[in-house]
Design an enzyme around this catalytic site. Sequence first.
Site, PDB file in Angstrom:
ATOM      1  N   GLY A  29     -63.120  13.010   5.894  1.00 23.91           N
ATOM      2  CA  GLY A  29     -63.701  14.288   5.522  1.00 23.91           C
ATOM      3  C   GLY A  29     -62.627  15.349   5.357  1.00 23.91           C
ATOM      4  CB  CYS A  30     -62.635  18.531   3.511  1.00 24.46           C
ATOM      5  SG  CYS A  30     -64.265  19.163   3.943  1.00 24.46           S
TER       6      CYS A  30
END
Lengths: 343, 343, 343, 343
Positions: free
Chosen positions: C148-149
Site C-alpha cells: 500500500g501507499c
Amino acid sequence: MIKAGIVGGTGYTGVELLRFLSRHPEVDLAAATSRTEQGKPVADIFPSLRGVTGLAFSDPETTALKHCDVVFFATPSGTAMHQAPDLLEAGVKVIDLSADFRLRDKDEWEHWYGRKHACPGYLSRAVYGLPEVNRNEIRAAELIANPGCYPTVIQLGFLPLLEQDLVETDSLIADAKSGVSGAGRKLTRATQFCEAGESFSAYSADGHRHLPEIKQGLAAFAEDALELVFVPHLLPIIRGIHATLYARLKEPAVDVHSIFKQRYAQEHYVDVLPRGVHPDTASVNGSNVCRMSVFQPQNGATVVILAVEDNLVKGAAGQAVQNMNILYGLDETTGLDHAGIWP
Amino acid sequence: MIKAGIVGGTGYTGVELLRFLSRHPEVDLAAATSRTEQGKPVADIFPSLRGVTGLAFSDPETTALKHCDVVFFATPSGTAMHQAPDLLEAGVKVIDLSADFRLRDKDEWEHWYGRKHACPGYLSRAVYGLPEVNRNEIRAAELIANPGCYPTVIQLGFLPLLEQDLVETDSLIADAKSGVSGAGRKLTRATQFCEAGESFSAYSADGHRHLPEIKQGLAAFAEDALELVFVPHLLPIIRGIHATLYARLKEPAVDVHSIFKQRYAQEHYVDVLPRGVHPDTASVNGSNVCRMSVFQPQNGATVVILAVEDNLVKGAAGQAVQNMNILYGLDETTGLDHAGIWP
Amino acid sequence: MIKAGIVGGTGYTGVELLRFLSRHPEVDLAAATSRTEQGKPVADIFPSLRGVTGLAFSDPETTALKHCDVVFFATPSGTAMHQAPDLLEAGVKVIDLSADFRLRDKDEWEHWYGRKHACPGYLSRAVYGLPEVNRNEIRAAELIANPGCYPTVIQLGFLPLLEQDLVETDSLIADAKSGVSGAGRKLTRATQFCEAGESFSAYSADGHRHLPEIKQGLAAFAEDALELVFVPHLLPIIRGIHATLYARLKEPAVDVHSIFKQRYAQEHYVDVLPRGVHPDTASVNGSNVCRMSVFQPQNGATVVILAVEDNLVKGAAGQAVQNMNILYGLDETTGLDHAGIWP
Amino acid sequence: MIKAGIVGGTGYTGVELLRFLSRHPEVDLAAATSRTEQGKPVADIFPSLRGVTGLAFSDPETTALKHCDVVFFATPSGTAMHQAPDLLEAGVKVIDLSADFRLRDKDEWEHWYGRKHACPGYLSRAVYGLPEVNRNEIRAAELIANPGCYPTVIQLGFLPLLEQDLVETDSLIADAKSGVSGAGRKLTRATQFCEAGESFSAYSADGHRHLPEIKQGLAAFAEDALELVFVPHLLPIIRGIHATLYARLKEPAVDVHSIFKQRYAQEHYVDVLPRGVHPDTASVNGSNVCRMSVFQPQNGATVVILAVEDNLVKGAAGQAVQNMNILYGLDETTGLDHAGIWP
C-alpha cells in the site's frame, strides 16, 4: 421578525442561506427541510455552523412551511415548481434560488430543462430578482425568481452598455469562469478534487442552460436582435465567478468607464473600480458585492468588461437575502454587511 | 467608543484586524499606520475592504497614536518593543500581535530572536493573552502579548491533559500543519504559488521560534520537566492550522473526552467535537473558534488530540479582538460573532 | 517482450500503470480490462494518453488474460482474490496492487476488510513486494502483493531504526498525510473539490486498514512487542504522501543519519537527503523515488524521520513495475527512469 | 552527441530544460550557467533532479560555451541579445527561449521592452521557432527565437482559420488563461500562494508584451488589417495555458473541425479532439502536446477554438527541444516522448 423557512438546505447554496439567515437581525429562521438529513442538527452536517444555529433539518412532508412568512427554495431545478403554488396560495412569499421561474417563456424553459413545467401560469407572475434592474417590482413581489450565478454577473456587466445603446448587439461574447461550488454539491466526476484541481477547461461550449436566462435579461435593453456567445469554464477555486465580456462599440470615442460609474453610483452591491484596475474573485469572497472594471484595449472598437462575484453570495444566497430585504422594506444591507474575507 | 489604532496594517494579520475593527460596534478605528503605503486608502491596498472602511494608511512618524485608547501592533518581531513603552507610559493599552513580549525570559527571547531586547523590563509586565488561561489577568492588563498561531492551538490542545496531570510530560509531540498565510506577507521563495502549491513539507524540524513560547505556556502546568518535540509543516491552503498532538497517558482507562468537554464547556471559542468526529480546518475558516477532538487509538497508551483554528483569527487578529473585548469589559463575542465561511 | 495485462485500468492507479507500461521498452501491453468502459479506447477515457496508446478497454469476461505473462490487478480490494488463482494455475505471474494478498494472517485480513477471504491458502505464498526488503523473494515470486501507499513510505522510514535496534518499539508514531488521489477514483463527498480543497483534516484516527500491513512489516524487525499509532490525514494536493515518523532512541548519541545513508546507499529508489534538508512531496511528483531525511530535535531522545513518495508511483504503479523488472531480471529502472516533474 | 549548454538554468523554464536534456539520448549536457547559484550542484537547487544529473551550475563569465554545439538561453529578456552574437560568430547554434529575437521590427521591440536592442541586425536573421509553421526554416537556422507560451497556443489555434481565409480578421479575440509558472520564478506579490491561490483575475488587459508577437505571427496569413484583442488571466494552477479564441466566420456553413483535423494531421504535437470534446490543461501536464477543439455555438457566426498546452513544455522548454531535434535532423519526438502525467 420575519418567519423564514428553507427548503433544501444541504447544498452549498443552502449552507450559505443558513449562515446569513441565522445571523439576520430581522429573521426568525423557523425551519430548514431536508429529505436526506431530516432529524439531524444542521450543525452536524455543517460544522462551521456549530454554535451558530441549533436548528435541526426537518421532514419536508410534515414541516408546516405555510406558517412561514417567506420560504426560500435552495433545491435543484424541478422542485420549487411543484411546491411553490400551494405556499403562494396560502399567502407565503417565495424566493426560488433554482431556475424554475427564471424564464418567462414556457417552451424555452421546457426545451432547456427537458421536462414539462408544473405550473407555467406562474412564469409570468414571477419577478426576476435582480435588484439593480427590478427593485420596484421586487418590493411588490409574491414570487421571486432569484437569478442564476452566471446571469447575475454577466447581466450586470453588459447592462450599462445596452441601456445606453453603446454596442452592437449581434456580437456579444461572455467568456465566463466559475469556481467549482457553482456546480452544486451532488457527486460528479468533474467536481472531484483530482479532476477539477490543477486543471482548467471550458464546458458546455455548445450551449449552457444559463444562456436563455442571460439573453432574456439583456434583450429587454437591446433594440435589435441579440446574439450572445457564452462559454463557461470550470475554475479550480471553490468560490468566485469571473466574467470577461466583449462587445463592439458603435462609437469608440465614448467614455465607457464614466457611464459605468454613473449607472451604479447608488448601488451598494455593485462596485466599479478605478480605471486600469483589474478585479479579482478573492476580493469578493464571502461578500455580496459584484465588482467590475472597464477596458478598451488599444483604444479599439472592442470594449472589455471584467466582472466578479461570489457565486454563492451575490450569485445565489446573498442576492436572495437582498431580495428579501427589499420585499420587507428593510435596508438592503441588513444581515449582509460582511466584509469579504481576504486572503 | 474605544478609540483604536493599528501599527503595521498591510500584512495578512493587519487586514484581518482591519476587517474586524472596521465593523466592531464599540470601536472607532482612528488610525492604521504603514511606512510603505502611507497616504493610500486602505481599500486601495485591500479591495475586499472597498465600501467597508474609508481610512487611509498614515505615516507612523506623525500619527498621534497616543490619543488612542488601545493600539494593536501587527508588525514583524522587533518593532513593538521599540514603540510600546512610550505608548504605555502615556496610558495607552497595547496589544502586540508580534512575538516581542511573549517570552518571560529575556535570555531565551534573545537566543531565539537573535538580537537584544529593547525593553526587557516589560517582559514580566506583559500578560500572555490566551483568554482560556489568563482571562482575569487580561482584564487588568496594560500590555497584552497576543499568542502565536501555533502556540494558541497547541496549548489549548494539551492544556486539559496537563492541568489534570493525565500524561507523561517527557514525551509530548506536536505535529502541526499551517496554511501559507502563517508565514506572513513578505516575499519568499517558499511561499510562492509554484513552490508551496501541490506540495507539502516539514520545516524547522530542528527548532522553530514558537517552541519556547509553547513550552513556557505548558510548563506552568507540568509538575516534571517538560519535553516537547514540535514539527511544523507548510500546508498548501491559505488559512488554517491543524495540530495533531500525541501524549502518553499515565492511566489509559481515563475518559479524556469528558475531561475536555468539561474543561471547555464555558468557553465560547473552544469547541470540543463529539466522540469520533475529526475536525477540519475549513470549518473554522474566518471564525474565531478553536475546534478539537480526542482519540485514543486501539485504546492504547497514546492519546491523540486533533485541534484546528484559523491562524489569522483565533491564531492572531480574532484573539486580539477577543482580548480587547475582555480588557474593556465587553462580551467576548462582540464584533467577532461571524459564522465560519464554508465551503 | 513481456506480454502484460491490466485488470481494472480506469482508476488513478490504472492510468499510471498504463502510462508506464505503454512506454516500457520490454513490455507488450496486450490488454486492459474494464467492466464499465469496455470497448472504449483508453485514450478516450484518459486524454493524457492520446497518441501514447491505441489500446481499447476490453471485456473482463472474455479477455484471454491467461495468454499474458504477467497480469496486474489495479482493482479495489476483493477482486484479485477471486481471479488470481486461475491465472496463477495457468502459470501467469500476478502483481496485485490491491490489498488482497498483503496480510499473511487470514483472520486479521477478514477483520479489517470485513469479508471472507476467497483464497486464504495464497496468503502465505504471496511475496510482499517491497524491493528494499524482499528483493530476492520477488525474483522468484509467482504472486506479488504490491504494498500500500502508506505502508511503503512508513516502512522505508522506520526500517533502518528497527533493523539496527535503535528505538523503543512500544511507542512508534506515524503521522501521515496523503494527497487525495490516495483515496481512489470512486465518487465520495470527502474527495469533492469543494470539501477537500482549502482544508485539512485527519481521518480514521481510530484505526485505518493500512495499520496491520505496516505493523506486520515492521514486526519482522522488532524484538519486542510493537506498538504503532498511525494517524492519516487528507492533504489538499493530488499526488504525494508525507510521513512524519517519531520514535524514542534507546541511545540518543547514535548517528542516525549515517545509518540511513548506509542502509540505502545501493537503493536506486530511496534517496536520503543531506543533514538538515527537509523533503517535499513535489520533488517526487511522477517519479518512483522515496526521499527522506533524519532529524533529532534539540538532540533529545526522539528521532524524527521525514519521508515522501508519490503515492501513485512508488506507492503503487511505479513499485509494481519495479517489481516486474525484478521478476524478469531487468534493470530495476527500466521504463521507470523519469525525472520528477517540478514545479 | 550534441554538446549542449544552458544559460540561466535556475528558473522554471531552466529546470524543464534540464529535465529534458539530462535524459535526451542524443545530447551531452555540458554546462548550465547561473550567476547566483554557481558552484552548486543542480540537484541541490532542484531536488527533483537528484539522481538525474550530476551537473553543477557554473560561472557564466568563465564557462566555455563556445565549445558547445548549441546553447539555450533560459534567461529573462535582455540577456541573450548581449551574449548570442559572440556565440553565433563562433559557429554555435543558439536557441533563445526569451523574447529577445521574437519580433522582426526593432522599433516595436524597443517600444514593448522599453530599452534599446543590443543587436538589431539579428532580428531578421532569427528564425521564429514554431515548427508547425516554420519547420523548413528551422532546419537551416543558426539562431532560433523560441516562441512565447501564449503566442504558441494562440497562433496554433487561429492559424487554420487564417490560412484558409475563413474569418474576419478585424475582430479576433483571444481570452487566455495561464498557470502561475508562466510568470516566472522571480518573487512578486501577485505570484505568492496567498494572493494567487483561490482567486482569478485578468491582468494587462490594456496590452501585454505577447500581443505584438502574436499579431506578427498571424498577420502573415491575414489579407486585411488584423485586429486582435488579447486578455490574459492568471489561473490558480502551476502549469497550463487555456486559450479560448473567438472569430467571426465569413461563411458559417463551413466545416471548421474538418479543416483543423486536416491541417494538423501530420503534426505530432498538435492534437485536434473529436467534435464536442473540450480539452483540459491537465491532459497535457508535462507533455509537449498542444490539444484543441472547435465549437460553433448555436451554429452562429462565431467560431470558438479551445486550445491548451503546458506553458513550460510546448510553451517553452519542450518546444525548444523540438526545435533542436529539427535542427539536427533527429526525429522530433526524441527525448520528448513522455506521456502527460494525470491526474
